[in-house]
Design an enzyme around this catalytic site. Structure first.
Site, PDB file in Angstrom:
ATOM      1  N   LYS A   9      -6.117  -0.831  -5.360  1.00 57.32           N
ATOM      2  CA  LYS A   9      -5.705  -2.182  -4.982  1.00 57.32           C
ATOM      3  C   LYS A   9      -6.924  -3.104  -4.834  1.00 57.32           C
ATOM      4  O   LYS A   9      -8.075  -2.628  -4.841  1.00 57.32           O
ATOM      5  CB  LYS A   9      -4.901  -2.104  -3.677  1.00 57.32           C
ATOM      6  CG  LYS A   9      -3.584  -1.323  -3.815  1.00 57.32           C
ATOM      7  CD  LYS A   9      -2.824  -1.311  -2.484  1.00 57.32           C
ATOM      8  CE  LYS A   9      -1.489  -0.591  -2.598  1.00 57.32           C
ATOM      9  NZ  LYS A   9      -0.738  -0.612  -1.311  1.00 57.32           N
ATOM     10  N   TYR A  49       7.062  -4.091  -7.116  1.00 60.60           N
ATOM     11  CA  TYR A  49       7.476  -3.825  -5.743  1.00 60.60           C
ATOM     12  C   TYR A  49       8.934  -4.224  -5.486  1.00 60.60           C
ATOM     13  O   TYR A  49       9.311  -4.474  -4.334  1.00 60.60           O
ATOM     14  CB  TYR A  49       6.544  -4.540  -4.764  1.00 60.60           C
ATOM     15  CG  TYR A  49       5.208  -3.853  -4.565  1.00 60.60           C
ATOM     16  CD1 TYR A  49       5.145  -2.513  -4.143  1.00 60.60           C
ATOM     17  CD2 TYR A  49       4.000  -4.523  -4.760  1.00 60.60           C
ATOM     18  CE1 TYR A  49       3.927  -1.879  -3.942  1.00 60.60           C
ATOM     19  CE2 TYR A  49       2.779  -3.892  -4.556  1.00 60.60           C
ATOM     20  CZ  TYR A  49       2.747  -2.569  -4.141  1.00 60.60           C
ATOM     21  OH  TYR A  49       1.549  -1.937  -3.929  1.00 60.60           O
ATOM     22  N   ASN A 112      -4.327  -0.891   2.007  1.00 57.19           N
ATOM     23  CA  ASN A 112      -4.492   0.559   2.144  1.00 57.19           C
ATOM     24  C   ASN A 112      -4.998   1.229   0.864  1.00 57.19           C
ATOM     25  O   ASN A 112      -4.642   2.362   0.553  1.00 57.19           O
ATOM     26  CB  ASN A 112      -3.205   1.204   2.664  1.00 57.19           C
ATOM     27  CG  ASN A 112      -2.026   0.964   1.744  1.00 57.19           C
ATOM     28  OD1 ASN A 112      -2.159   0.315   0.711  1.00 57.19           O
ATOM     29  ND2 ASN A 112      -0.867   1.504   2.095  1.00 57.19           N
ATOM     30  N   HIS A 115      -2.363   2.713  -4.658  1.00 59.31           N
ATOM     31  CA  HIS A 115      -0.921   2.865  -4.882  1.00 59.31           C
ATOM     32  C   HIS A 115      -0.708   4.094  -5.750  1.00 59.31           C
ATOM     33  O   HIS A 115      -1.472   4.325  -6.686  1.00 59.31           O
ATOM     34  CB  HIS A 115      -0.341   1.646  -5.620  1.00 59.31           C
ATOM     35  CG  HIS A 115       1.042   1.913  -6.156  1.00 59.31           C
ATOM     36  ND1 HIS A 115       2.171   1.744  -5.373  1.00 59.31           N
ATOM     37  CD2 HIS A 115       1.471   2.420  -7.345  1.00 59.31           C
ATOM     38  CE1 HIS A 115       3.236   2.115  -6.079  1.00 59.31           C
ATOM     39  NE2 HIS A 115       2.838   2.516  -7.283  1.00 59.31           N
ATOM     40  N   GLU A 126       6.873   2.516 -13.653  1.00 66.16           N
ATOM     41  CA  GLU A 126       5.624   1.812 -13.363  1.00 66.16           C
ATOM     42  C   GLU A 126       4.637   1.914 -14.531  1.00 66.16           C
ATOM     43  O   GLU A 126       3.959   0.941 -14.859  1.00 66.16           O
ATOM     44  CB  GLU A 126       5.013   2.355 -12.060  1.00 66.16           C
ATOM     45  CG  GLU A 126       5.886   2.008 -10.853  1.00 66.16           C
ATOM     46  CD  GLU A 126       5.465   2.699  -9.564  1.00 66.16           C
ATOM     47  OE1 GLU A 126       4.479   3.469  -9.565  1.00 66.16           O
ATOM     48  OE2 GLU A 126       6.133   2.457  -8.524  1.00 66.16           O
TER      49      GLU A 126
HETATM   50  P1  IDP Z   1       3.267   3.732  -0.284  1.00 62.27           P
HETATM   51  O1  IDP Z   1       2.247   2.772  -0.873  1.00 62.27           O
HETATM   52  O2  IDP Z   1       2.608   4.782   0.565  1.00 62.27           O
HETATM   53  O3  IDP Z   1       4.202   4.299  -1.315  1.00 62.27           O
HETATM   54  P2  IDP Z   1       5.496   2.056   0.517  1.00 62.27           P
HETATM   55  O4  IDP Z   1       6.416   2.337   1.654  1.00 62.27           O
HETATM   56  O5  IDP Z   1       6.017   2.216  -0.870  1.00 62.27           O
HETATM   57  O6  IDP Z   1       4.159   2.888   0.737  1.00 62.27           O
HETATM   58  O7  IDP Z   1       5.016   0.547   0.714  1.00 62.27           O
HETATM   59  C1  IDP Z   1       4.349  -0.125  -0.338  1.00 62.27           C
HETATM   60  C2  IDP Z   1       3.152  -0.853   0.246  1.00 62.27           C
HETATM   61  O8  IDP Z   1       3.621  -1.870   1.118  1.00 62.27           O
HETATM   62  C3  IDP Z   1       2.220   0.005   1.092  1.00 62.27           C
HETATM   63  O9  IDP Z   1       1.272   0.715   0.336  1.00 62.27           O
HETATM   64  C4  IDP Z   1       1.569  -1.042   1.959  1.00 62.27           C
HETATM   65  O10 IDP Z   1       0.516  -1.685   1.269  1.00 62.27           O
HETATM   66  C5  IDP Z   1       2.685  -2.040   2.175  1.00 62.27           C
HETATM   67  N1  IDP Z   1       3.372  -1.781   3.441  1.00 62.27           N
HETATM   68  C6  IDP Z   1       4.218  -0.753   3.739  1.00 62.27           C
HETATM   69  N2  IDP Z   1       4.656  -0.818   5.000  1.00 62.27           N
HETATM   70  C7  IDP Z   1       4.078  -1.929   5.523  1.00 62.27           C
HETATM   71  C8  IDP Z   1       4.161  -2.558   6.816  1.00 62.27           C
HETATM   72  O11 IDP Z   1       4.827  -2.103   7.738  1.00 62.27           O
HETATM   73  N3  IDP Z   1       3.408  -3.702   6.966  1.00 62.27           N
HETATM   74  C9  IDP Z   1       2.649  -4.226   5.971  1.00 62.27           C
HETATM   75  N4  IDP Z   1       2.561  -3.668   4.749  1.00 62.27           N
HETATM   76  C10 IDP Z   1       3.260  -2.544   4.529  1.00 62.27           C
HETATM   77 MG    MG Z   2       5.597   3.340  -2.526  1.00 61.25          MG
END
Ligand code: IDP
Ligand code: MG
Length: 151
Positions: A9, A49, A112, A115, A126
């Site tokens: 990212k 997304y 974070n 992805h 994807e």
């Molecule tokens: P993942 O990336 O571990 O698969 P997902 O639940 O698919 O997690 O969520 C996609 C992305 O959305 C996450 O990587 C993160 O960047 C963001 N995200 C998920 N939960 C939160 C939240 O509670 N607050 C802000 N951003 C979030």
């Molecule tokens: Mg995800």
């Protein structure tokens, strides 16, 4: 062999962690078959997304993923989807185990670092959003003899 989509990212690219992140997946034994540095458009971000479109953090997610270049990649290997998810660590870096990418390199749930597709169907969807078929090149690694020894 299973394929997965994996991206570094904008925070990971901006922090200069591209080489370290890719090295982790390479060392695991996965085969890199697609790679590009690119700017994600809002339209592509919304498609990518789409499953999160009703979440409160959706707009922030789209803004963040379009805020700077990402590195989009495709990897192939035995159970590549779950192997890459394991290398990434939990979504919230505060809870990610040490030794995982998110566990070692961050503290923010929104920024974070990486992805990775969450299942084989998501992976195919994807991959086709980010890559044309002719952009994927399958080159076997000589050491796969050892990586898959005993299979
Ligand atoms: P993942 O990336 O571990 O698969 P997902 O639940 O698919 O997690 O969520 C996609 C992305 O959305 C996450 O990587 C993160 O960047 C963001 N995200 C998920 N939960 C939160 C939240 O509670 N607050 C802000 N951003 C979030
Ligand atoms: Mg995800």
């Amino acid at each position: 062999m299973e394929r997965t989509f994996f991206a570094i990212k904008p925070d990971g690219v901006g922090r200069g962690l591209v080489g370290e992140v890719i090295a982790r997946l390479e060392r695991k034994g996965l085969r890199l078959i697609g790679l590009k540095l690119m700017q994600v458009t809002p339209q592509l971000a919304q498609q990518h997304y789409a499953a999160h479109s009703e979440k409160p953090f959706f707009q922030g997610l789209v803004s963040f993923i379009t805020s700077g270049p990402i590195v989009a990649t495709v990897w192939e290997g035995r159970e590549a989807v779950s192997v890459v998810r394991g290398l990434m660590g939990a979504t919230d870096p505060v809870k990610s185990a040490p030794g995982t990418l998110r566990g070692d390199y961050g503290l923010s749930i929104s920024s974070n670092l990486v992805h990775g597709s969450d299942g084989p169907e998501a992976a195919e969807r994807e991959i086709s959003l980010f890559f044309r078929p002719d952009e994927l090149v399958g080159a076997s690694r000589p050491e796969e003899t050892w990586i898959y020894a005993g299979e």
